[in-house]
Write a protein that holds these residues in place. Structure first.
Motif, PDB file in Angstrom:
ATOM      1  N   UNK A  34       0.846  -1.186   0.000  1.00 19.42           N
ATOM      2  CA  UNK A  34       0.000   0.000   0.000  1.00 19.42           C
ATOM      3  C   UNK A  34       0.891   1.250   0.000  1.00 19.42           C
ATOM      4  N   UNK A  35       0.592   2.241  -0.834  1.00 20.16           N
ATOM      5  CA  UNK A  35       1.387   3.476  -0.801  1.00 20.16           C
ATOM      6  C   UNK A  35       1.179   4.226   0.517  1.00 20.16           C
ATOM      7  N   UNK A  36       2.118   5.083   0.868  1.00 23.88           N
ATOM      8  CA  UNK A  36       1.964   5.936   2.052  1.00 23.88           C
ATOM      9  C   UNK A  36       0.928   7.022   1.771  1.00 23.88           C
ATOM     10  N   UNK A  40       3.974   9.657   0.198  1.00 24.19           N
ATOM     11  CA  UNK A  40       5.221  10.048   0.891  1.00 24.19           C
ATOM     12  C   UNK A  40       5.816  11.329   0.326  1.00 24.19           C
ATOM     13  N   UNK A  41       4.925  12.247  -0.058  1.00 20.66           N
ATOM     14  CA  UNK A  41       5.384  13.572  -0.488  1.00 20.66           C
ATOM     15  C   UNK A  41       5.630  13.704  -1.982  1.00 20.66           C
ATOM     16  N   UNK A  52       7.627   5.262   1.631  1.00 23.86           N
ATOM     17  CA  UNK A  52       8.974   5.481   2.142  1.00 23.86           C
ATOM     18  C   UNK A  52       9.534   4.124   2.533  1.00 23.86           C
ATOM     19  N   UNK A  55      14.466   5.529   5.828  1.00 23.92           N
ATOM     20  CA  UNK A  55      14.719   6.947   6.080  1.00 23.92           C
ATOM     21  C   UNK A  55      16.043   7.177   6.788  1.00 23.92           C
ATOM     22  N   UNK A  56      16.587   8.373   6.566  1.00 19.88           N
ATOM     23  CA  UNK A  56      17.748   8.875   7.315  1.00 19.88           C
ATOM     24  C   UNK A  56      18.941   7.921   7.340  1.00 19.88           C
ATOM     25  N   UNK A 399      14.997  19.963   0.416  1.00 21.41           N
ATOM     26  CA  UNK A 399      14.852  18.930   1.444  1.00 21.41           C
ATOM     27  C   UNK A 399      15.536  17.632   1.031  1.00 21.41           C
ATOM     28  N   UNK A 400      15.163  17.122  -0.132  1.00 21.34           N
ATOM     29  CA  UNK A 400      15.713  15.844  -0.604  1.00 21.34           C
ATOM     30  C   UNK A 400      16.227  15.994  -2.031  1.00 21.34           C
ATOM     31  N   UNK A 422      16.826   9.236   2.461  1.00 18.86           N
ATOM     32  CA  UNK A 422      15.522   8.581   2.369  1.00 18.86           C
ATOM     33  C   UNK A 422      15.434   7.757   1.079  1.00 18.86           C
TER      34      UNK A 422
ATOM     35  N   UNK B  18      -6.488  -2.182   6.041  1.00 18.92           N
ATOM     36  CA  UNK B  18      -5.143  -1.634   5.859  1.00 18.92           C
ATOM     37  C   UNK B  18      -5.176  -0.107   5.821  1.00 18.92           C
ATOM     38  N   UNK B  19      -6.183   0.423   5.123  1.00 19.82           N
ATOM     39  CA  UNK B  19      -6.295   1.880   5.015  1.00 19.82           C
ATOM     40  C   UNK B  19      -6.520   2.542   6.376  1.00 19.82           C
ATOM     41  N   UNK B  23      -1.329   6.590   9.954  1.00 18.95           N
ATOM     42  CA  UNK B  23      -0.382   6.922   8.885  1.00 18.95           C
ATOM     43  C   UNK B  23       0.854   7.593   9.472  1.00 18.95           C
ATOM     44  N   UNK B  25       4.158   7.867   8.472  1.00 16.11           N
ATOM     45  CA  UNK B  25       5.113   8.736   7.759  1.00 16.11           C
ATOM     46  C   UNK B  25       4.737  10.213   7.760  1.00 16.11           C
ATOM     47  N   UNK B  29       7.045  13.373   8.952  1.00 16.00           N
ATOM     48  CA  UNK B  29       7.396  14.486   8.069  1.00 16.00           C
ATOM     49  C   UNK B  29       7.090  15.826   8.716  1.00 16.00           C
ATOM     50  N   UNK B  32       9.676  16.834  11.156  1.00 15.82           N
ATOM     51  CA  UNK B  32      10.921  17.296  10.535  1.00 15.82           C
ATOM     52  C   UNK B  32      10.844  18.749  10.098  1.00 15.82           C
TER      53      UNK B  32
END
Lengths: 432, 162
Positions: A34-36, A40-41, A52, A55-56, A399-400, A422, B18-19, B23, B25, B29, B32
């Motif tokens: 599953x995607x974040x 993930x930005x 992701x 990381x780091x 940032x990245x 990352x 799952x959803x 969350x 991440x 972020x 950070x």
């Protein structure tokens, strides 16, 4: 009441085989990655998702994924004394949950071929045997394949790729911007011939399995490449491709020929198809993607129009806007992505620093659709959003920075960032 | 057909489950970006000694014409290529060394805060003593730096020895 139970029992008996099949598919669905949230930005084309993976990690440069899914990453500098990071996804949720490391040298290049893991420092190339369980056999004692390569500050990273005939190709970047008598000095003339080209500013070919090779054992496979951090072997046509990082500061050093905007936009970053013996023109020539030709550099008498000796130099297969610093190249051979992506090129652009006063550009992964080694359409931005800001004015605001690319056994694309370390994994959600 | 329906139903349930997971991440972020902001806001511009103000203004011009392309508008440099000018010993420390870098350039990779910078700096000896004094006074009193002014006499003395 018993009647109902009997009926239910009968239904259960009849449907049992279907349930067991359903259970199988349930397991399959549960391992479906599953995607974040918000990918993930990253901004991606429709149907793609990102997560992701790790990381780091530190200055994560190039990356490779083994056939069992293990990920190896080369760090530019040691982190906790380690120069190669190994990541594994044990619980099959698509993300790394097991990190270890080895190698006591920093560097950029990493690759896997014929059950060997290859990695480079800025002067040497090593390889590690991978055993039947896909583990590095001896992390402390790699075989020393190549040594003594020039490393003088600028463009000193040694990216690598391998062909299918037992050869390894190494980028030896030029330790100069444009081979001036005084590097990066306003008005300084170019050395002619440029002595750097004897030992750098080209791609060298060595044997992939011969120990302790140095310059005399290798072949200067191509010359006139200033710095090609991104390189990959195209298995569709069995040829080498590289991404040229064009020279800097045309305006700062030659304001009589170039205004600030031209200096920001020129020269092009170029994709080359590399055949043995080719010359791509650095430092004498660069590619002007507005005039669509190689022109003479001002260090060698150029005025923005003259062509001179550049008529004999190889042109790019694809030209990109200036200074975006391609650091990773990967030809996609996986089955996860739609047909359009097959055999096309992904390019990780690290991002510019010398397009001021224009905003800095790059900081994304681009895609070029390709067929039989030729572009089959215009290049496009594939994954964007790494910089984390709308407009990059100062390098420090980013940032990245995308650097390395790798393809997983399932066809997902991995992207490294060498700012924070990352690792993104980009998947196509065909099972929706 | 039934098989398909059962499979589908089960898959949908799993996907929904799952959803529904937290969350993580996103939270990481957010955390950070807050840290980055805090760092930036502490880099408050230092006030310059009053006498040096005119020199700083002239230096600002020279900086944007000669230095900013590599060291960037904010003095932050470029990671691993061009060194930052913010609160480093090279900028705030020994003035003779600093003036020397402008006159002679710097052709060796250098380390600042455990980071190596590899691009060379060409000599800027074509600048006048006044321009060098101004631009260094500007750099030493901008980007969060605060240090004494550099005088033309100091530049002249270093140039005489180079």
């Amino acid at each position: 009441m018993t009647k109902i139970f009997k009926k239910l029992f009968a239904v259960a008996l009849v449907t049992a085989p279907f349930f067991s099949e359903a259970a199988d598919s349930l397991i399959k669905e549960a391992t479906f990655i599953r995607p974040d949230a918000a990918n993930a930005g990253l901004k991606l084309p429709a149907g793609f998702g990102a997560l992701m993976y790790a990381e780091n990690l530190g200055q994560a440069r190039h990356i490779v994924v083994n056939k069992n899914g293990d990920v190896y990453i080369k760090l530019a500098r040691l982190k906790n004394g380690k120069g190669i990071i190994k990541l594994r996804d044990k619980n099959a949720d698509g993300r790394s949950d097991d990190t270890s490391g080895f190698a006591d040298y920093g560097g950029t290049g990493i690759a896997i071929k014929n059950n060997y893991l290859y990695a480079s420092s800025n002067t040497d190339v090593y390889r590690y045997k991978l055993n039947a369980n896909n583990e590095v056999e001896n992390e402390a004692k790699p075989e020393h394949i190549i040594g003594g390569l020039i490393s003088r500050g600028q463009h000193n990273t040694k990216s690598i790729t391998l062909d299918n005939s037992g050869n390894i190709y190494v980028n030896i970047g030029a330790f100069s911007n444009s081979c001036q008598e005084q590097d990066r000095q306003n008005g300084s003339k170019g050395k002619d011939p440029c002595p750097i080209l004897d030992s750098a500013g080209g791609v060298w070919q060595f044997k992939a399995d011969k120990l302790d090779q140095t310059y005399k054992d290798g072949v200067r496979y191509a010359t006139g490449t200033r710095n090609v951090v991104g390189l990959d072997w195209n298995t569709e046509i069995n040829e080498l491709f590289v991404m040229q990082q064009g020279r800097d500061q045309l305006f700062q050093m030659w304001p009589q020929f170039y205004n600030q905007k031209q200096g920001a936009e020129l020269p092009a970053e170029e994709m080359f198809l590399v055949k043995k013996g080719m010359n791509f023109g650095w430092p004498y020539c660069f590619y002007d993607h507005f005039q669509n030709k190689k022109i003479l550099a001002p260090e060698y008498g150029g005025d923005g129009k003259k062509i001179g000796r550049c008529a004999e130099m190889q042109n790019p297969v694809v030209a990109f806007p200036g200074h975006m610093a391609p650091n990773g190249l990967l030809f996609y051979t996986g089955n996860m992505y739609p047909e359009k992506y097959k055999n096309g090129a992904f390019i990780a652009f690290h991002g510019s620093w010398n397009r001021s006063p224009e905003p800095q550009e790059g900081f994304y992964v681009a895609f070029v659709p390709m067929k039989e080694g030729k572009p089959a359409g215009k290049w496009e931005i594939f994954a964007n959003g790494f910089s984390g800001v709308e407009k990059v004015e100062n390098s420090r605001d980013v940032k990245y920075r995308p650097c390395g690319l790798a393809q997983g056994p399932d066809g997902s694309l991995y992207v490294t960032d060498d700012n924070k370390g990352n690792i993104w994994r980009i998947i196509y959600n065909s099972k929706k | 057909m039934k098989k398909v329906i059962i499979t589908l139903t089960l898959s949908i349930v799993v996907v929904i489950l799952l959803w529904a997971q937290p969350k993580k991440p996103l939270a990481t972020q957010q955390k950070k970006s807050t840290t980055t902001q805090t760092k930036k806001s502490t880099a408050v511009q230092a006030k310059a000694p009053a006498g040096a103000q005119a020199s700083i203004e002239r230096g600002r011009q020279t900086y944007s014409q000669v230095c900013a392309a590599c060291h960037q508008k904010d003095g932050g440099g470029v990671p691993r290529l061009n060194p930052p000018l913010i609160k480093t010993e090279y900028v705030l420390g020994d003035k003779t060394r600093l003036i020397g870098i402008i006159l002679k350039g710097l052709n060796q990779p250098i380390e600042i805060d455990d980071e190596e910078y590899t691009n060379p700096m060409p000599p800027q000896s074509h600048l006048t003593d006044q321009q060098i004094a101004d631009v260094l006074t500007f750099v030493r009193n901008n980007f969060g730096n605060k240090a004494s002014a550099v005088t033309t006499a100091e530049v002249k003395a270093v140039r005489a020895k180079t």
